[in-house]
Design a protein around this motif. Sequence first.
Motif, PDB file in Angstrom:
ATOM      1  N   LEU A  83       0.809  -1.222   0.000  1.00 55.42           N
ATOM      2  CA  LEU A  83       0.000   0.000   0.000  1.00 55.42           C
ATOM      3  C   LEU A  83       0.839   1.267   0.000  1.00 55.42           C
ATOM      4  O   LEU A  83       0.331   2.343  -0.334  1.00 55.42           O
ATOM      5  N   LYS A  84       2.100   1.170   0.373  1.00 55.02           N
ATOM      6  CA  LYS A  84       2.968   2.347   0.314  1.00 55.02           C
ATOM      7  C   LYS A  84       3.365   2.680  -1.120  1.00 55.02           C
ATOM      8  O   LYS A  84       3.408   3.847  -1.511  1.00 55.02           O
ATOM      9  N   LEU A  85       3.649   1.641  -1.901  1.00 57.08           N
ATOM     10  CA  LEU A  85       4.117   1.846  -3.271  1.00 57.08           C
ATOM     11  C   LEU A  85       3.018   1.625  -4.306  1.00 57.08           C
ATOM     12  O   LEU A  85       3.231   1.877  -5.489  1.00 57.08           O
ATOM     13  N   ASN A  86       1.843   1.129  -3.860  1.00 58.26           N
ATOM     14  CA  ASN A  86       0.742   0.844  -4.775  1.00 58.26           C
ATOM     15  C   ASN A  86       1.155  -0.173  -5.839  1.00 58.26           C
ATOM     16  O   ASN A  86       0.931   0.018  -7.034  1.00 58.26           O
ATOM     17  N   LYS A 101      -5.862  -4.126  10.425  1.00 54.39           N
ATOM     18  CA  LYS A 101      -6.734  -2.966  10.275  1.00 54.39           C
ATOM     19  C   LYS A 101      -7.830  -3.270   9.262  1.00 54.39           C
ATOM     20  O   LYS A 101      -7.665  -4.095   8.366  1.00 54.39           O
ATOM     21  N   PHE A 102      -8.952  -2.566   9.402  1.00 58.03           N
ATOM     22  CA  PHE A 102     -10.070  -2.739   8.484  1.00 58.03           C
ATOM     23  C   PHE A 102     -10.186  -1.536   7.555  1.00 58.03           C
ATOM     24  O   PHE A 102     -10.016  -0.386   7.959  1.00 58.03           O
ATOM     25  N   ASP A 103     -10.504  -1.830   6.311  1.00 54.98           N
ATOM     26  CA  ASP A 103     -10.712  -0.782   5.310  1.00 54.98           C
ATOM     27  C   ASP A 103     -11.981  -0.002   5.619  1.00 54.98           C
ATOM     28  O   ASP A 103     -13.023  -0.574   5.954  1.00 54.98           O
ATOM     29  N   ASN A 151     -19.929   9.774   6.306  1.00 51.26           N
ATOM     30  CA  ASN A 151     -18.768  10.680   6.266  1.00 51.26           C
ATOM     31  C   ASN A 151     -18.119  10.811   7.641  1.00 51.26           C
ATOM     32  O   ASN A 151     -16.899  10.918   7.774  1.00 51.26           O
ATOM     33  N   HIS A 152     -18.945  10.789   8.677  1.00 52.44           N
ATOM     34  CA  HIS A 152     -18.422  10.891  10.040  1.00 52.44           C
ATOM     35  C   HIS A 152     -17.502   9.715  10.356  1.00 52.44           C
ATOM     36  O   HIS A 152     -16.487   9.880  11.049  1.00 52.44           O
ATOM     37  N   MET A 153     -17.843   8.534   9.850  1.00 49.87           N
ATOM     38  CA  MET A 153     -16.988   7.368  10.084  1.00 49.87           C
ATOM     39  C   MET A 153     -15.606   7.580   9.483  1.00 49.87           C
ATOM     40  O   MET A 153     -14.580   7.273  10.103  1.00 49.87           O
ATOM     41  N   TYR A 154     -15.559   8.118   8.260  1.00 50.98           N
ATOM     42  CA  TYR A 154     -14.259   8.399   7.635  1.00 50.98           C
ATOM     43  C   TYR A 154     -13.479   9.407   8.481  1.00 50.98           C
ATOM     44  O   TYR A 154     -12.273   9.278   8.668  1.00 50.98           O
ATOM     45  N   TRP A 155     -14.172  10.419   8.977  1.00 50.71           N
ATOM     46  CA  TRP A 155     -13.502  11.433   9.783  1.00 50.71           C
ATOM     47  C   TRP A 155     -12.956  10.837  11.073  1.00 50.71           C
ATOM     48  O   TRP A 155     -11.866  11.183  11.512  1.00 50.71           O
ATOM     49  N   CYS A 156     -13.698   9.930  11.691  1.00 50.20           N
ATOM     50  CA  CYS A 156     -13.249   9.306  12.945  1.00 50.20           C
ATOM     51  C   CYS A 156     -11.881   8.653  12.765  1.00 50.20           C
ATOM     52  O   CYS A 156     -11.029   8.728  13.653  1.00 50.20           O
ATOM     53  N   ALA A 157     -11.675   8.011  11.617  1.00 52.30           N
ATOM     54  CA  ALA A 157     -10.409   7.309  11.384  1.00 52.30           C
ATOM     55  C   ALA A 157      -9.308   8.265  10.935  1.00 52.30           C
ATOM     56  O   ALA A 157      -8.215   8.278  11.506  1.00 52.30           O
ATOM     57  N   THR A 158      -9.580   9.075   9.922  1.00 51.15           N
ATOM     58  CA  THR A 158      -8.530   9.913   9.340  1.00 51.15           C
ATOM     59  C   THR A 158      -8.072  11.024  10.276  1.00 51.15           C
ATOM     60  O   THR A 158      -6.944  11.503  10.181  1.00 51.15           O
ATOM     61  N   MET A 197     -10.682  -1.090  15.075  1.00 50.77           N
ATOM     62  CA  MET A 197      -9.642  -1.605  14.183  1.00 50.77           C
ATOM     63  C   MET A 197      -9.613  -0.891  12.833  1.00 50.77           C
ATOM     64  O   MET A 197      -8.999  -1.373  11.879  1.00 50.77           O
ATOM     65  N   MET A 198     -10.278   0.251  12.706  1.00 50.27           N
ATOM     66  CA  MET A 198     -10.279   0.970  11.438  1.00 50.27           C
ATOM     67  C   MET A 198      -8.886   1.470  11.071  1.00 50.27           C
ATOM     68  O   MET A 198      -8.113   1.880  11.933  1.00 50.27           O
ATOM     69  N   SER A 199      -8.574   1.441   9.794  1.00 56.15           N
ATOM     70  CA  SER A 199      -7.275   1.930   9.316  1.00 56.15           C
ATOM     71  C   SER A 199      -7.325   3.443   9.160  1.00 56.15           C
ATOM     72  O   SER A 199      -8.172   3.973   8.438  1.00 56.15           O
ATOM     73  N   GLU A 200      -6.415   4.111   9.821  1.00 51.81           N
ATOM     74  CA  GLU A 200      -6.433   5.576   9.814  1.00 51.81           C
ATOM     75  C   GLU A 200      -5.757   6.184   8.589  1.00 51.81           C
ATOM     76  O   GLU A 200      -5.964   7.346   8.268  1.00 51.81           O
ATOM     77  N   LYS A 201      -4.945   5.392   7.877  1.00 51.43           N
ATOM     78  CA  LYS A 201      -4.196   5.962   6.764  1.00 51.43           C
ATOM     79  C   LYS A 201      -4.346   5.159   5.474  1.00 51.43           C
ATOM     80  O   LYS A 201      -4.761   5.692   4.452  1.00 51.43           O
TER      81      LYS A 201
END
Length: 455
Positions: A138-141, A204-206, A239-246, A321-325
């Motif tokens: 995921l770093k280099l795609n 982590k979960f997507d 959208n709030h869920m995305y904000w919680c992680a990021t 377990m959400m992935s923040e990045k």
Amino acid sequence: MCGHPSTSRIASTIGTFCRVKQECINCDFQRIWSSQPFIKNVPAGNLLLSAAILMSGSSVTKSLRLFSHLKMVAICRKTFNEHQKMYLLPSIRQVWRNHQEKAITNLKEDESVVLGGDGRADSPGHSAKYGSYTMMDLKLNKIIEIQIIQSNEVGSSYHMEKEGLIRAVNFLKENNIAISTLVTDRHCQIKKWVRENLPDTKHKFDLWHIAKGVSKKLEAVAKLVSGKDVKPWIHSISNHMYWCATSTVDGDGKMMLAKWKSVGQHIQNIHTGHSDVFKECEHGELQGRERKKKWMTTGSAALLKTLDVINNPRLCKDIVMMSEKYQTSRLEAFHSTLNHFAPKMTHFSYWGQTCRTFLAGLHYNENSDREQAITAEGKERFCVAFPKFKHGGYSVKKVYKDPTYDYVDEIIHLVVAFCQEGNKKPLQETPGALCSEFIHPEKDEAVAQHSSRFC
């Protein structure tokens, strides 16, 4: 019809196309068949036509029908199958292995390996024959490992994704690669297996997979008579869920969960006193569309059903377990590429499915870092799309430069080399057919029973 006459006709026709576009005059195809019409008694034009059909991800049946409609002399299906078995599939697998070795070497230099994993079945529903599991850096795609599983290897199609992950992890262990972080979907079997077998790996979960599940449940609530007030809030809650992680850069699961649960009070117009971990909302004064949105009434049936979704115990365990990045959205993009090379509506042999998946991996890796296209005025190009799921809403997408196909030249050079060497080593190791364990009746007896009205 196959043989030298068809070779010259194909070469002449495609050569004419090349002359129309001047930069293609010196293309590899034309150079090969002009210098050597035969390669070890194999007509060069026939071999290269078979290669072009497969490398483009085309259906051989439709391609040959195209030539038939144009009254062009071309190869037959039997010739294509022979070329594919003897030269094309071995070449694709070899080129994939060569590229994979380079990717593995680069991965060994990374002290913190972050991988994304996801499975894909070759057909919709629960009757899939093949399943592929893909591991991406995921770093280099970049795709680093692909495993193909046939359903009868694991008992049923439901277990293919877990088996694909196990094989991929074992492959990485054999190459001395330790996974620091693994991002997947919420598959229950995978969640348990990683917890028990990869204790040193952060699982982590997507975000998209979690948000999609929550949105579906809220949409089901909104369809109820008592839940009509929920619909305007579905998009905001997602959208709030995305904000919680990021917004939780350090990946603190407790903070993510506290932020998530705060939305239950936010939709009631309560913005303070949420919890000890997350005390109040961070949005400031609400303006625009958020102001016009009707707040949900405390104690109403719609609110209670919404809170049941938000505070679901299983969901709350996954929120932690959400992935923040890093996310697996790029893996979904790879699966779209794979649909071109191995469409779900078409059945392939085991090695046909495998090597077409490898082709998709080679194509994706070569074009994963394409730059955004620009206009003649030097401005970045965008397009506006109207996805069906947005029900009239639109998305703004970047337009990228055209893809390149250098990997195709590499494969074709290897195909020619294998043919020149007389290398006839078809890929043999395959799982047994799905019907191999069934009782096979005599054909005449089966036909007689089918024809009898008393069967």
